[in-house]
Every structure is written in structure tokens, then in C-alpha cells.
Design an enzyme around this catalytic site. Structure first.
Site, PDB file in Angstrom:
ATOM      1  CE  LYS A 124      46.260  57.642  69.603  1.00  0.00           C
ATOM      2  NZ  LYS A 124      45.798  56.254  69.668  1.00  0.00           N
TER       3      LYS A 124
ATOM      4  CE  LYS B 239      52.495  55.302  68.678  1.00  0.00           C
ATOM      5  NZ  LYS B 239      52.200  54.164  67.805  1.00  0.00           N
TER       6      LYS B 239
ATOM      7  CE  LYS C  13      46.068  49.063  67.423  1.00  0.00           C
ATOM      8  NZ  LYS C  13      47.319  49.530  66.887  1.00  0.00           N
TER       9      LYS C  13
HETATM   10  P1  ATP Z   1      49.308  52.501  68.933  1.00  0.00           P
HETATM   11  O1  ATP Z   1      49.269  52.943  70.359  1.00  0.00           O
HETATM   12  O2  ATP Z   1      50.052  51.200  68.711  1.00  0.00           O
HETATM   13  O3  ATP Z   1      49.727  53.587  67.970  1.00  0.00           O
HETATM   14  P2  ATP Z   1      46.577  53.051  68.272  1.00  0.00           P
HETATM   15  O4  ATP Z   1      45.538  52.724  69.261  1.00  0.00           O
HETATM   16  O5  ATP Z   1      46.959  54.476  68.105  1.00  0.00           O
HETATM   17  O6  ATP Z   1      47.814  52.108  68.579  1.00  0.00           O
HETATM   18  P3  ATP Z   1      46.751  52.659  65.404  1.00  0.00           P
HETATM   19  O7  ATP Z   1      46.939  51.314  64.782  1.00  0.00           O
HETATM   20  O8  ATP Z   1      47.935  53.556  65.503  1.00  0.00           O
HETATM   21  O9  ATP Z   1      46.102  52.453  66.846  1.00  0.00           O
HETATM   22  O10 ATP Z   1      45.595  53.447  64.624  1.00  0.00           O
HETATM   23  C1  ATP Z   1      44.572  52.774  63.901  1.00  0.00           C
HETATM   24  C2  ATP Z   1      43.422  53.714  63.607  1.00  0.00           C
HETATM   25  O11 ATP Z   1      42.680  53.977  64.800  1.00  0.00           O
HETATM   26  C3  ATP Z   1      43.839  55.084  63.076  1.00  0.00           C
HETATM   27  O12 ATP Z   1      42.902  55.491  62.091  1.00  0.00           O
HETATM   28  C4  ATP Z   1      43.758  55.972  64.276  1.00  0.00           C
HETATM   29  O13 ATP Z   1      43.539  57.336  63.938  1.00  0.00           O
HETATM   30  C5  ATP Z   1      42.558  55.381  64.989  1.00  0.00           C
HETATM   31  N1  ATP Z   1      42.605  55.640  66.434  1.00  0.00           N
HETATM   32  C6  ATP Z   1      43.607  55.295  67.271  1.00  0.00           C
HETATM   33  N2  ATP Z   1      43.318  55.662  68.528  1.00  0.00           N
HETATM   34  C7  ATP Z   1      42.103  56.264  68.478  1.00  0.00           C
HETATM   35  C8  ATP Z   1      41.253  56.859  69.457  1.00  0.00           C
HETATM   36  N3  ATP Z   1      41.622  56.910  70.732  1.00  0.00           N
HETATM   37  N4  ATP Z   1      40.068  57.363  69.069  1.00  0.00           N
HETATM   38  C9  ATP Z   1      39.690  57.311  67.766  1.00  0.00           C
HETATM   39  N5  ATP Z   1      40.440  56.770  66.796  1.00  0.00           N
HETATM   40  C10 ATP Z   1      41.635  56.253  67.131  1.00  0.00           C
HETATM   41 MG    MG Z   2      48.576  54.995  66.829  1.00  0.00          MG
END
Ligand code: ATP
Ligand code: MG
Length: 327
Positions: free
Chosen positions: A194, A111, A197
Site C-alpha cells: 500500500k 511496521k 507516508k
Molecule cells: P504511516 O505509513 O505513517 O502509517 P499512512 O499512509 O498509513 O502512514 P495513516 O495516518 O496511518 O497513513 O492513515 C490515515 C488514513 O489513511 C487511514 O484511514 C488509513 O486507512 C488511510 N490510508 C493509509 N494509506 C492508504 C492507502 N494506501 N490507500 C487508502 N487509504 C489509506
Molecule cells: Mg498507517
């Protein structure tokens, strides 16, 4: 009952990875545990975010939790910043967290990117805030996606370190709960990364609120390869990611799915996947619209959630402060 804690950041739109890796699993086993699910808005400010967007995203995420099936009979839902102890315990925990542990965290490196000097220290301390979230509630299980494994490990180390330093059980030692399927949904654009968001390209993810047309478009342009064989194959991450999503949504085995698409092309498979996605997301979207249209009820539910969890957060913080010699 054992306690479960988990959370999602109210940054941007919740996507299929968040659903398959986290929320869906929370819903599935909610009646077996004493659950606390948080909207982690303090984590969301570790990178720049517009205030209005943060405010509305927090409510949208709460509505989505409910729309996906979380039930307040089994779960307490609340907003992290509504319980002050999250910020308080983070400071305390910071003082016991070696820099070396944080330097090893891969999420920070991803990040922060090249921007090491100007990125906020909050991003660096993100795992400590997360450790605080988990430890405040004497959590046994933390259901998360695979990317959070390292942070939960660090939380365990930190809890053990403080318990043994003061010779008492201040914190329960938590355990990550990571499923074998859905724990790492990959980006539709670059299947070696991965799904996230915070990805600036919206075509890289399917959000839970995407309409059928958008889903169709995003799946149609999802990266695959030139082989045109609909088969699970680690050497072909694009099609394998799409197949894994299809497998979770249908509950079928790899063999059955490969047989279904034998002799067919990516077009047929992508159409079937689109149908399944629309089928899964439509009812969630309908419930979401109902819930988000009654904002006073939603605000009330979140206030109640914070009021319910606060006493435990206070008790744990006091326990730690007494052990340290504060207060
Ligand atoms: P950001 O990019 O803002 O970090 P993010 O998509 O990683 O967003 P988070 O809010 O950080 O989302 O994570 C929320 C939950 O979703 C956590 O339990 C994380 O492990 C899970 N998660 C995030 N991305 C994935 C993915 N690609 N596949 C499965 N689980 C995920
Ligand atoms: Mg995340």
C-alpha cells in the site's frame, strides 16, 4: 445525527491514498453526520520522529484537512494530545486487551519488521490507543482505508467485551466505513504494497503538496509492466493501480476508460493521469497556502476543537472508571 470519528498521523506528508481512502470521503458526507476529525500525534510517536517535524506536521495536517474541504460548521478538528483522556483511556483499555488480539495485528508486524526487541511498546499498543480515540466519543462510524479494518474490528471486540463484563453500555459499538473504491491505493514503486507516508522512498507516493513537475516525474516512473495494454487486470497491479486512481478522479466506468485508451500506450495514459492529478490537487494547494499563512487562526481553531470535544471525552472516561471501581 450519528457520530463519525477518524484521524491521520502527522508523520510525513499526506498522500493520495490518505486523500482518496479517507479525507475525500469525510468531506463528501460531512453534512450528514456529527463529525470529529483528529490529528493523531500520539500515534505519530510510536516510531522515532523529530520534535520540530512533529510540531510543524501537526499544523500542516490541520491546514490540509481544511484545504481539502472539511468545514468547521460540520466538523470538530483537534489534536489528540490536547485532550488528555486519550492517553488515560488507553491505559484502562490496555488492561482489558488480550495480548493474543494484538499479536494478530498485521500493521504491527509490517511496521516492526525484524526489529521486534528494540521497537517501542507503543507500536504494539497502537490499536488500543486507536480504540480509545474511537470509543471516547461514542462513535457510530469510522471512515478509514482498508488497512485499518482490522483495528476497527478489534475496537468493536474490546467495546463489547467491556460492556458485557460490567453489564452496562459504557461504549457505543462503532462500525468501519470503508468504500469500495480508493480504500487501498498502492505504492507507485511496488504496487503490491500500500502507499504509505512512512515509505522511505518519496517516489512511491504522490503527496497532496507535490507540484505539477514532481507529479509528472513520479507518475512517469511509476512501475507498470512490459505489456503496454491500458486495461484493468488484477494480474498487473501497477497499471491497475494507476487506472483505479484515474477512475476515481474522473468518475468514469472501467469500460469508458479502457475505450478512451484503446490503441494508446502507457505514455498517453500517464499524461492524462498527470493532468487529472494536477487539476485535483491545485485548488487544494492554493487553499492550503492561504490557511497555513495564518498560523494564529489555525492554532485558535485547534484549541477550540479540543475544548469542544473534551467534555464528551471526560464523560466517557469517568463512566469507565466508575464501572471499574476507580476514582
Ligand atoms: P504511516 O505509513 O505513517 O502509517 P499512512 O499512509 O498509513 O502512514 P495513516 O495516518 O496511518 O497513513 O492513515 C490515515 C488514513 O489513511 C487511514 O484511514 C488509513 O486507512 C488511510 N490510508 C493509509 N494509506 C492508504 C492507502 N494506501 N490507500 C487508502 N487509504 C489509506
Ligand atoms: Mg498507517
Amino acid at each position: 445525527k450519528k457520530r463519525v470519528f477518524s484521524g491521520i498521523q502527522p508523520t510525513n506528508n499526506v498522500h493520495l491514498g490518505n486523500y482518496l481512502g479517507a479525507i475525500r470521503n469525510w468531506v463528501e458526507t460531512q453534512d450528514q453526520y456529527d463529525n470529529i476529525f483528529c490529528i493523531v500525534d500520539l500515534h505519530a510517536i510510536t516510531l522515532p520522529i523529530d520534535p520540530k517535524e512533529l510540531h510543524i506536521n501537526t499544523r500542516k495536517l490541520a491546514a490540509l484537512y481544511l484545504a481539502c474541504g472539511l468545514d468547521t460548521r460540520y466538523c470538530k478538528l483537534f489534536v489528540q494530545s490536547h485532550v488528555r483522556q486519550h492517553a488515560e483511556i488507553q491505559w484502562l483499555l490496555n488492561c482489558y486487551t488480550p495480548m493474543g488480539w494484538l499479536n494478530r495485528m498485521t500493521q504491527f508486524k509490517t511496521k516492526a519488521g525484524e526489529d521486534m526487541d528494540s521497537v517501542g511498546t507503543g507500536l504494539y499498543c497502537y490499536p488500543v490507543l486507536m480504540a480509545g480515540d474511537i470509543l471516547l466519543y461514542q462513535t457510530h462510524y469510522v471512515p478509514v482505508g482498508d488497512d485499518q479494518r482490522q483495528h476497527v474490528e478489534m475496537t468493536r471486540d474490546l467495546a463489547q467485551r467491556i460492556n458485557s463484563l460490567y453489564g452496562k453500555q459504557i461504549f457505543t459499538i462503532p462500525e468501519a466505513q470503508i468504500r469500495t473504491s480508493g480504500a487501498r491505493i498502492m505504492s507507485l514503486e511496488d504496487p503490491t504494497k500500500k502507499m504509505s507516508k512512512s515509505d522511505p522512498n518519496p517516489s512511491s507516493y504522490i503527496t497532496l503538496l507535490d507540484d505539477p513537475k514532481t507529479i509528472k516525474k513520479k507518475i512517469a516512473r511509476a512501475t507498470t509492466d512490459s505489456e503496454r495494454l491500458v486495461k484493468f487486470d488484477p494480474a498487473r497491479p501497477g497499471i491497475t493501480n494507476l487506472l483505479s486512481i484515474y477512475q476515481i478522479l474522473t468518475g468514469q466506468t472501467q469500460e469508458v476508460i479502457e475505450a478512451e485508451f484503446e490503441g494508446k500506450g502507457y505514455g498517453d495514459f500517464k499524461a492524462a493521469l498527470t493532468d487529472r492529478l494536477v487539476e485535483t490537487l491545485s485548488p487544494i494547494q492554493q487553499r492550503y497556502q492561504e490557511i497555513i499563512s495564518d498560523m494564529p487562526a489555525l492554532e485558535n481553531l485547534l484549541k477550540q476543537g479540543a475544548d469542544d470535544v473534551r467534555p464528551l471525552a471526560e464523560r466517557t472516561t469517568e463512566k469507565m472508571k466508575r464501572a471499574i471501581g476507580l476514582g
